[in-house]
Write a protein that holds these residues in place. Structure first.
Motif, PDB file in Angstrom:
ATOM      1  N   GLN A  36      71.109 -41.954 -19.614  1.00 35.49           N
ATOM      2  CA  GLN A  36      71.812 -42.450 -20.795  1.00 35.49           C
ATOM      3  C   GLN A  36      71.068 -42.057 -22.064  1.00 35.49           C
ATOM      4  O   GLN A  36      71.667 -41.640 -23.051  1.00 35.49           O
ATOM      5  N   ASN A  37      69.748 -42.195 -22.053  1.00 33.80           N
ATOM      6  CA  ASN A  37      68.917 -41.761 -23.168  1.00 33.80           C
ATOM      7  C   ASN A  37      68.431 -40.350 -22.895  1.00 33.80           C
ATOM      8  O   ASN A  37      67.847 -40.085 -21.842  1.00 33.80           O
ATOM      9  N   ASP A  38      68.678 -39.441 -23.824  1.00 31.75           N
ATOM     10  CA  ASP A  38      68.287 -38.052 -23.578  1.00 31.75           C
ATOM     11  C   ASP A  38      66.768 -37.926 -23.538  1.00 31.75           C
ATOM     12  O   ASP A  38      66.035 -38.742 -24.093  1.00 31.75           O
ATOM     13  N   ALA A  39      66.328 -36.890 -22.840  1.00 33.89           N
ATOM     14  CA  ALA A  39      64.896 -36.681 -22.634  1.00 33.89           C
ATOM     15  C   ALA A  39      64.377 -35.482 -23.428  1.00 33.89           C
ATOM     16  O   ALA A  39      63.422 -34.827 -23.020  1.00 33.89           O
ATOM     17  N   VAL A  40      65.010 -35.193 -24.565  1.00 32.26           N
ATOM     18  CA  VAL A  40      64.532 -34.070 -25.372  1.00 32.26           C
ATOM     19  C   VAL A  40      63.192 -34.425 -25.992  1.00 32.26           C
ATOM     20  O   VAL A  40      62.944 -35.575 -26.376  1.00 32.26           O
ATOM     21  N   LEU A  41      62.310 -33.445 -26.078  1.00 32.61           N
ATOM     22  CA  LEU A  41      60.967 -33.651 -26.620  1.00 32.61           C
ATOM     23  C   LEU A  41      60.996 -33.370 -28.117  1.00 32.61           C
ATOM     24  O   LEU A  41      61.356 -32.263 -28.537  1.00 32.61           O
ATOM     25  N   PRO A  42      60.623 -34.336 -28.952  1.00 36.64           N
ATOM     26  CA  PRO A  42      60.803 -34.183 -30.402  1.00 36.64           C
ATOM     27  C   PRO A  42      59.953 -33.086 -31.028  1.00 36.64           C
ATOM     28  O   PRO A  42      60.286 -32.591 -32.105  1.00 36.64           O
ATOM     29  N   TRP A  43      58.851 -32.700 -30.384  1.00 41.34           N
ATOM     30  CA  TRP A  43      57.976 -31.679 -30.961  1.00 41.34           C
ATOM     31  C   TRP A  43      58.339 -30.261 -30.523  1.00 41.34           C
ATOM     32  O   TRP A  43      57.680 -29.308 -30.894  1.00 41.34           O
ATOM     33  N   ARG A  44      59.427 -30.150 -29.731  1.00 45.08           N
ATOM     34  CA  ARG A  44      59.852 -28.829 -29.269  1.00 45.08           C
ATOM     35  C   ARG A  44      61.200 -28.475 -29.873  1.00 45.08           C
ATOM     36  O   ARG A  44      62.056 -29.337 -30.065  1.00 45.08           O
ATOM     37  N   SER A  45      61.393 -27.198 -30.126  1.00 48.53           N
ATOM     38  CA  SER A  45      62.677 -26.714 -30.624  1.00 48.53           C
ATOM     39  C   SER A  45      63.737 -26.830 -29.534  1.00 48.53           C
ATOM     40  O   SER A  45      63.432 -27.078 -28.362  1.00 48.53           O
ATOM     41  N   VAL A  46      64.990 -26.638 -29.923  1.00 45.20           N
ATOM     42  CA  VAL A  46      66.083 -26.638 -28.955  1.00 45.20           C
ATOM     43  C   VAL A  46      65.803 -25.639 -27.837  1.00 45.20           C
ATOM     44  O   VAL A  46      65.902 -25.955 -26.652  1.00 45.20           O
ATOM     45  N   LEU A  47      65.426 -24.421 -28.206  1.00 44.75           N
ATOM     46  CA  LEU A  47      65.184 -23.384 -27.198  1.00 44.75           C
ATOM     47  C   LEU A  47      64.056 -23.770 -26.261  1.00 44.75           C
ATOM     48  O   LEU A  47      64.173 -23.627 -25.031  1.00 44.75           O
ATOM     49  N   ASP A  48      62.974 -24.283 -26.796  1.00 46.76           N
ATOM     50  CA  ASP A  48      61.827 -24.619 -25.955  1.00 46.76           C
ATOM     51  C   ASP A  48      62.080 -25.858 -25.110  1.00 46.76           C
ATOM     52  O   ASP A  48      61.526 -25.986 -24.008  1.00 46.76           O
ATOM     53  N   ASN A  49      62.915 -26.780 -25.600  1.00 38.03           N
ATOM     54  CA  ASN A  49      63.313 -27.914 -24.760  1.00 38.03           C
ATOM     55  C   ASN A  49      64.063 -27.434 -23.528  1.00 38.03           C
ATOM     56  O   ASN A  49      63.805 -27.882 -22.407  1.00 38.03           O
ATOM     57  N   VAL A  50      64.988 -26.523 -23.730  1.00 38.55           N
ATOM     58  CA  VAL A  50      65.799 -26.045 -22.609  1.00 38.55           C
ATOM     59  C   VAL A  50      64.982 -25.141 -21.682  1.00 38.55           C
ATOM     60  O   VAL A  50      65.192 -25.133 -20.464  1.00 38.55           O
ATOM     61  N   ALA A  51      64.035 -24.414 -22.236  1.00 33.85           N
ATOM     62  CA  ALA A  51      63.207 -23.518 -21.424  1.00 33.85           C
ATOM     63  C   ALA A  51      62.150 -24.264 -20.621  1.00 33.85           C
ATOM     64  O   ALA A  51      61.544 -23.683 -19.701  1.00 33.85           O
ATOM     65  N   ALA A  52      61.922 -25.538 -20.926  1.00 34.79           N
ATOM     66  CA  ALA A  52      60.832 -26.273 -20.283  1.00 34.79           C
ATOM     67  C   ALA A  52      61.002 -26.348 -18.768  1.00 34.79           C
ATOM     68  O   ALA A  52      60.034 -26.173 -18.011  1.00 34.79           O
ATOM     69  N   GLY A  53      62.240 -26.610 -18.297  1.00 35.40           N
ATOM     70  CA  GLY A  53      62.465 -26.723 -16.862  1.00 35.40           C
ATOM     71  C   GLY A  53      62.100 -25.462 -16.100  1.00 35.40           C
ATOM     72  O   GLY A  53      61.317 -25.509 -15.146  1.00 35.40           O
TER      73      GLY A  53
END
Length: 269
Positions: free
Chosen positions: A87-104
């Motif tokens: 329900q609550n997203d797990a995006v990391l605030p210190w990472r850009s959109v691209l780096d959030n998605v690339a993390a996995g």
């Protein structure tokens, strides 16, 4: 959709130690199956144990009794191929959109360049092309949900577990995200369990809706949703077929909602 179940719960129960030192049973004698490529929505009263069901499938919690199986094997830890959207997203605030998605992909051992290329493709698929360098605080709630969806799907999960992922969104954005989810899931052959309090959302998205009893939860009834795909979630809600299915499922769900309310009123009294 394959007939072979990829997810199975066999008489599964889950008990937790309560704050008062007693034992709370969240789900009891829970039996369900989900086939490959099947989209199953789970509805039930507040607090009945719907999220616990996802925890048993994902391996975050072991069953106290019974079995949880994924791809025919007992769940022992987090199975391969699981994607989980909360329900609550797990995006990391210190990472850009691209780096959030690339993390996995990076966590799974892919080289940085390959992971970022795969992430760039998924950022475009969820409609965020041009926002790769933005940070979460620069995005709307709906855009953050798109990032979270890309984070989940970039790993190409064979099982997608979703715990009220769109509940915090406004009505218009929620409908857009529902359509986006169906578009991206279509053809993936991923098995989906989608927990929601919104019966309209459940019917608009799913192949089958499971109604859970008042807690401790078990499966009360299973309803097929024979609505053609592809679906436009806003248009399909206006059809006579949708309303007929809604009335049928609501008759079953209403009894459990009223039971939960009655229990709450009794405790207050």
């Amino acid at each position: 959709m394959s007939e072979d179940p990829v997810i199975e719960l066999r008489g599964a129960s889950k008990r937790f130690r309560s704050g008062s030192g007693g034992v709370h049973t969240a789900v009891r004698d829970l039996t369900m199956t989900v086939a490959r490529g099947e989209f199953v929505a789970v509805v039930g009263p507040t607090g009945c144990g719907k999220s616990t069901t996802l925890s048993l499938v994902s391996g975050l919690e072991p069953p106290s009794d019974g079995e949880a199986l994924v791809a025919g094997r007992p769940v022992d830890g987090i199975p391969d191929g699981i994607g989980y959207m909360f329900q609550n997203d797990a995006v990391l605030p210190w990472r850009s959109v691209l780096d959030n998605v690339a993390a996995g992909p990076r966590y799974r051992g892919e080289a940085k360049a390959a992971a970022r290329e795969k992430a760039r493709d998924w950022v475009a698929r969820v409609g965020l092309g041009g926002f790769e360098s933005y940070y979460p605080h620069q995005l709307s709630g709906g855009m953050r949900k798109r990032v979270a969806l890309a984070q989940t799907l970039v790993n190409e999960p064979s099982i997608l577990l979703m715990d009220e992922p769109f509940s915090a969104l406004d009505v218009q954005t929620r409908a857009l995200m529902q359509d986006e989810l169906l578009r991206l899931w279509s053809g993936s052959n991923a098995a989906v369990i989608f927990v929601t309090h919104d019966l309209e959302e459940a019917i608009a998205l799913a192949d089958r809706v499971l109604v859970m009893t008042a807690g401790p939860a078990t499966v009360k009834a299973s309803f097929d949703v024979p609505l053609a795909r592809p679906r436009d979630v806003e248009e399909i809600r206006l059809t006579a077929e949708f309303l007929e299915i809604y009335r049928e499922i609501w008759e079953s769900l209403k009894e459990e909602v009223e039971e939960t309310r009655a229990r709450g009123a009794g405790r207050v009294a």
